[in-house]
Design a protein around this motif. Structure first.
Motif, PDB file in Angstrom:
ATOM      1  N   LEU A  86     -14.809  75.509  94.372  1.00 14.64           N
ATOM      2  CA  LEU A  86     -14.058  76.740  94.141  1.00 14.64           C
ATOM      3  C   LEU A  86     -12.578  76.457  93.934  1.00 14.64           C
ATOM      4  O   LEU A  86     -11.948  75.763  94.727  1.00 14.64           O
ATOM      5  N   VAL A  87     -12.037  77.011  92.843  1.00 10.42           N
ATOM      6  CA  VAL A  87     -10.604  76.980  92.576  1.00 10.42           C
ATOM      7  C   VAL A  87     -10.149  78.426  92.466  1.00 10.42           C
ATOM      8  O   VAL A  87     -10.609  79.167  91.595  1.00 10.42           O
ATOM      9  N   LEU A  88      -9.279  78.816  93.355  1.00  7.54           N
ATOM     10  CA  LEU A  88      -8.775  80.192  93.389  1.00  7.54           C
ATOM     11  C   LEU A  88      -7.359  80.202  92.826  1.00  7.54           C
ATOM     12  O   LEU A  88      -6.476  79.518  93.344  1.00  7.54           O
ATOM     13  N   THR A  89      -7.152  80.919  91.738  1.00  3.82           N
ATOM     14  CA  THR A  89      -5.849  80.928  91.071  1.00  3.82           C
ATOM     15  C   THR A  89      -5.142  82.262  91.270  1.00  3.82           C
ATOM     16  O   THR A  89      -5.756  83.263  91.637  1.00  3.82           O
ATOM     17  N   ARG A  90      -3.846  82.252  91.007  1.00  2.00           N
ATOM     18  CA  ARG A  90      -2.997  83.442  91.073  1.00  2.00           C
ATOM     19  C   ARG A  90      -3.062  84.106  92.450  1.00  2.00           C
ATOM     20  O   ARG A  90      -3.085  85.326  92.569  1.00  2.00           O
ATOM     21  N   TYR A  91      -3.064  83.285  93.491  1.00  5.82           N
ATOM     22  CA  TYR A  91      -3.204  83.778  94.862  1.00  5.82           C
ATOM     23  C   TYR A  91      -1.846  84.161  95.435  1.00  5.82           C
ATOM     24  O   TYR A  91      -0.877  83.425  95.306  1.00  5.82           O
ATOM     25  N   SER A  92      -1.790  85.315  96.074  1.00  8.54           N
ATOM     26  CA  SER A  92      -0.551  85.808  96.677  1.00  8.54           C
ATOM     27  C   SER A  92      -0.838  86.306  98.089  1.00  8.54           C
ATOM     28  O   SER A  92      -1.427  87.383  98.257  1.00  8.54           O
ATOM     29  N   PRO A  93      -0.436  85.551  99.117  1.00 14.30           N
ATOM     30  CA  PRO A  93      -0.652  86.002 100.492  1.00 14.30           C
ATOM     31  C   PRO A  93      -0.041  87.372 100.764  1.00 14.30           C
ATOM     32  O   PRO A  93      -0.597  88.156 101.538  1.00 14.30           O
ATOM     33  N   SER A 122       2.690  82.167  90.586  1.00 12.17           N
ATOM     34  CA  SER A 122       3.984  81.512  90.441  1.00 12.17           C
ATOM     35  C   SER A 122       4.569  81.763  89.060  1.00 12.17           C
ATOM     36  O   SER A 122       3.878  81.570  88.061  1.00 12.17           O
ATOM     37  N   PRO A 123       5.841  82.150  89.003  1.00 10.14           N
ATOM     38  CA  PRO A 123       6.489  82.297  87.699  1.00 10.14           C
ATOM     39  C   PRO A 123       6.606  80.956  86.974  1.00 10.14           C
ATOM     40  O   PRO A 123       6.721  80.914  85.753  1.00 10.14           O
ATOM     41  N   ALA A 124       6.517  79.846  87.694  1.00  9.80           N
ATOM     42  CA  ALA A 124       6.609  78.526  87.081  1.00  9.80           C
ATOM     43  C   ALA A 124       5.448  78.273  86.119  1.00  9.80           C
ATOM     44  O   ALA A 124       5.601  77.525  85.151  1.00  9.80           O
ATOM     45  N   VAL A 125       4.295  78.904  86.351  1.00  6.89           N
ATOM     46  CA  VAL A 125       3.148  78.711  85.467  1.00  6.89           C
ATOM     47  C   VAL A 125       3.458  79.262  84.080  1.00  6.89           C
ATOM     48  O   VAL A 125       3.256  78.576  83.068  1.00  6.89           O
ATOM     49  N   PRO A 134       3.599  70.752  81.449  1.00  7.02           N
ATOM     50  CA  PRO A 134       2.610  71.034  82.492  1.00  7.02           C
ATOM     51  C   PRO A 134       3.292  71.410  83.808  1.00  7.02           C
ATOM     52  O   PRO A 134       4.287  70.781  84.198  1.00  7.02           O
ATOM     53  N   VAL A 135       2.755  72.381  84.494  1.00 10.08           N
ATOM     54  CA  VAL A 135       3.376  72.861  85.740  1.00 10.08           C
ATOM     55  C   VAL A 135       3.425  71.766  86.803  1.00 10.08           C
ATOM     56  O   VAL A 135       4.284  71.792  87.671  1.00 10.08           O
ATOM     57  N   VAL A 136       2.547  70.787  86.728  1.00 13.24           N
ATOM     58  CA  VAL A 136       2.594  69.692  87.705  1.00 13.24           C
ATOM     59  C   VAL A 136       3.838  68.830  87.531  1.00 13.24           C
ATOM     60  O   VAL A 136       4.192  68.070  88.433  1.00 13.24           O
ATOM     61  N   LEU A 137       4.517  68.944  86.391  1.00  9.94           N
ATOM     62  CA  LEU A 137       5.746  68.189  86.161  1.00  9.94           C
ATOM     63  C   LEU A 137       7.003  68.990  86.487  1.00  9.94           C
ATOM     64  O   LEU A 137       8.112  68.465  86.387  1.00  9.94           O
ATOM     65  N   VAL A 138       6.823  70.262  86.869  1.00  5.71           N
ATOM     66  CA  VAL A 138       7.967  71.098  87.216  1.00  5.71           C
ATOM     67  C   VAL A 138       8.302  70.840  88.683  1.00  5.71           C
ATOM     68  O   VAL A 138       7.493  71.108  89.572  1.00  5.71           O
ATOM     69  N   GLU A 139       9.487  70.300  88.907  1.00  4.13           N
ATOM     70  CA  GLU A 139       9.893  69.906  90.253  1.00  4.13           C
ATOM     71  C   GLU A 139       9.890  71.101  91.211  1.00  4.13           C
ATOM     72  O   GLU A 139      10.397  72.170  90.886  1.00  4.13           O
ATOM     73  N   HIS A 140       9.279  70.922  92.358  1.00  6.50           N
ATOM     74  CA  HIS A 140       9.240  71.901  93.452  1.00  6.50           C
ATOM     75  C   HIS A 140       8.442  73.166  93.114  1.00  6.50           C
ATOM     76  O   HIS A 140       8.564  74.161  93.829  1.00  6.50           O
ATOM     77  N   ALA A 141       7.656  73.191  92.058  1.00  9.65           N
ATOM     78  CA  ALA A 141       6.839  74.368  91.730  1.00  9.65           C
ATOM     79  C   ALA A 141       5.612  74.381  92.637  1.00  9.65           C
ATOM     80  O   ALA A 141       4.825  73.422  92.653  1.00  9.65           O
ATOM     81  N   ASP A 142       5.439  75.466  93.387  1.00  9.07           N
ATOM     82  CA  ASP A 142       4.296  75.575  94.296  1.00  9.07           C
ATOM     83  C   ASP A 142       2.975  75.373  93.559  1.00  9.07           C
ATOM     84  O   ASP A 142       2.084  74.678  94.049  1.00  9.07           O
ATOM     85  N   ALA A 143       2.845  75.986  92.392  1.00  6.58           N
ATOM     86  CA  ALA A 143       1.595  75.866  91.627  1.00  6.58           C
ATOM     87  C   ALA A 143       1.348  74.414  91.225  1.00  6.58           C
ATOM     88  O   ALA A 143       0.214  73.925  91.289  1.00  6.58           O
ATOM     89  N   GLY A 144       2.383  73.710  90.813  1.00 10.78           N
ATOM     90  CA  GLY A 144       2.238  72.304  90.447  1.00 10.78           C
ATOM     91  C   GLY A 144       1.799  71.455  91.625  1.00 10.78           C
ATOM     92  O   GLY A 144       0.915  70.602  91.507  1.00 10.78           O
ATOM     93  N   ILE A 145       2.406  71.697  92.770  1.00  8.84           N
ATOM     94  CA  ILE A 145       2.035  70.981  93.998  1.00  8.84           C
ATOM     95  C   ILE A 145       0.572  71.268  94.342  1.00  8.84           C
ATOM     96  O   ILE A 145      -0.183  70.361  94.709  1.00  8.84           O
ATOM     97  N   ALA A 146       0.164  72.517  94.199  1.00 11.32           N
ATOM     98  CA  ALA A 146      -1.217  72.900  94.509  1.00 11.32           C
ATOM     99  C   ALA A 146      -2.211  72.216  93.573  1.00 11.32           C
ATOM    100  O   ALA A 146      -3.296  71.804  94.006  1.00 11.32           O
ATOM    101  N   GLU A 158      -8.326  63.508 101.591  1.00  4.74           N
ATOM    102  CA  GLU A 158      -8.183  64.624 102.526  1.00  4.74           C
ATOM    103  C   GLU A 158      -6.765  65.176 102.406  1.00  4.74           C
ATOM    104  O   GLU A 158      -5.798  64.427 102.600  1.00  4.74           O
ATOM    105  N   ARG A 159      -6.645  66.437 102.089  1.00  6.14           N
ATOM    106  CA  ARG A 159      -5.336  67.092 102.033  1.00  6.14           C
ATOM    107  C   ARG A 159      -5.491  68.496 102.588  1.00  6.14           C
ATOM    108  O   ARG A 159      -6.479  69.171 102.295  1.00  6.14           O
ATOM    109  N   PRO A 160      -4.510  68.957 103.352  1.00  5.48           N
ATOM    110  CA  PRO A 160      -4.588  70.332 103.855  1.00  5.48           C
ATOM    111  C   PRO A 160      -4.362  71.321 102.706  1.00  5.48           C
ATOM    112  O   PRO A 160      -3.696  71.007 101.720  1.00  5.48           O
ATOM    113  N   HIS A 161      -4.948  72.503 102.857  1.00  3.14           N
ATOM    114  CA  HIS A 161      -4.707  73.569 101.882  1.00  3.14           C
ATOM    115  C   HIS A 161      -3.377  74.231 102.221  1.00  3.14           C
ATOM    116  O   HIS A 161      -3.092  74.510 103.373  1.00  3.14           O
ATOM    117  N   ARG A 162      -2.574  74.454 101.191  1.00  5.76           N
ATOM    118  CA  ARG A 162      -1.272  75.092 101.385  1.00  5.76           C
ATOM    119  C   ARG A 162      -1.264  76.444 100.681  1.00  5.76           C
ATOM    120  O   ARG A 162      -2.175  76.763  99.940  1.00  5.76           O
TER     121      ARG A 162
END
Length: 178
Positions: A86-93, A122-125, A134-146, A158-162
């Motif tokens: 499962l990959v859940l996108t556009r998630y907003s707590p 994330s607006p970075a997307v 690619p968003v993974v190359l945008v420094e400090h972008a939450d979506a890229g980190i995810a 093993e990585r924790p979910h953020r």
């Protein structure tokens, strides 16, 4: 798959050739049940079920899972089922807390498949898409980190979910900002 003229025999031959020299073949298929998506599903060994935390999106994902379970090559040959993640996108707590969207637990309960990753809204997307970076190359972008975390988990790390819950600001952060 569409470039192969919709011919499963050609798709199978191409995939078999690719399997000889590479570890992963990723087929991004459109949502829905059109021909390209059906061929990608047919040959899948694993599937990333990508959905948004909205009831209609989760229902569509569940429907496609049912089709894949019955119409994949693995199902036809009575092999192990396609392994799903499962990959859940556009998630907003924040929106989950307001009741505007489903929680991670809600989606997992409905789909009953293991969580691979949660990509925060994330607006970075949009910015990265518009700029062709690619968003993974945008420094400090939450979506890229995810996304980086998601790939690492897929590869067995093993990585924790953020980004699953609201960050509560302490007294000094509220008083003085970040």
């Amino acid at each position: 798959f569409l470039e192969l003229g919709g011919r499963p025999d050609l798709a199978e031959r191409v995939l078999d050739e690719l399997r000889q020299s590479i570890d992963f073949i990723i087929c991004d298929s459109p949502a829905g049940i059109e021909r390209g998506a059906m061929m990608a599903m047919y040959f899948a060994d694993e599937a990333l079920v990508v959905t948004n935390p909205e009831v209609s999106s989760v229902r569509d994902s569940d429907r496609i899972r049912g089709i894949r379970a019955g119409k994949s090559r693995r199902a036809e040959q009575a092999e192990e089922p396609v392994k799903e993640h499962l990959v859940l996108t556009r998630y907003s707590p924040e929106r989950v807390e307001k009741g505007d969207m489903l929680s991670v637990d809600d989606v997992m309960e409905i789909l009953a498949i293991p969580l691979l990753g949660v990509i925060p809204e994330s607006p970075a997307v949009l910015q990265s898409s518009n700029s062709g970076v690619p968003v993974v190359l945008v420094e400090h972008a939450d979506a890229g980190i995810a996304y980086v975390d998601l790939v690492a988990r897929f590869l067995g790390e093993e990585r924790p979910h953020r980004f699953l819950s609201l960050e509560r600001k302490g007294f000094f952060k509220r008083l003085f900002g970040n």
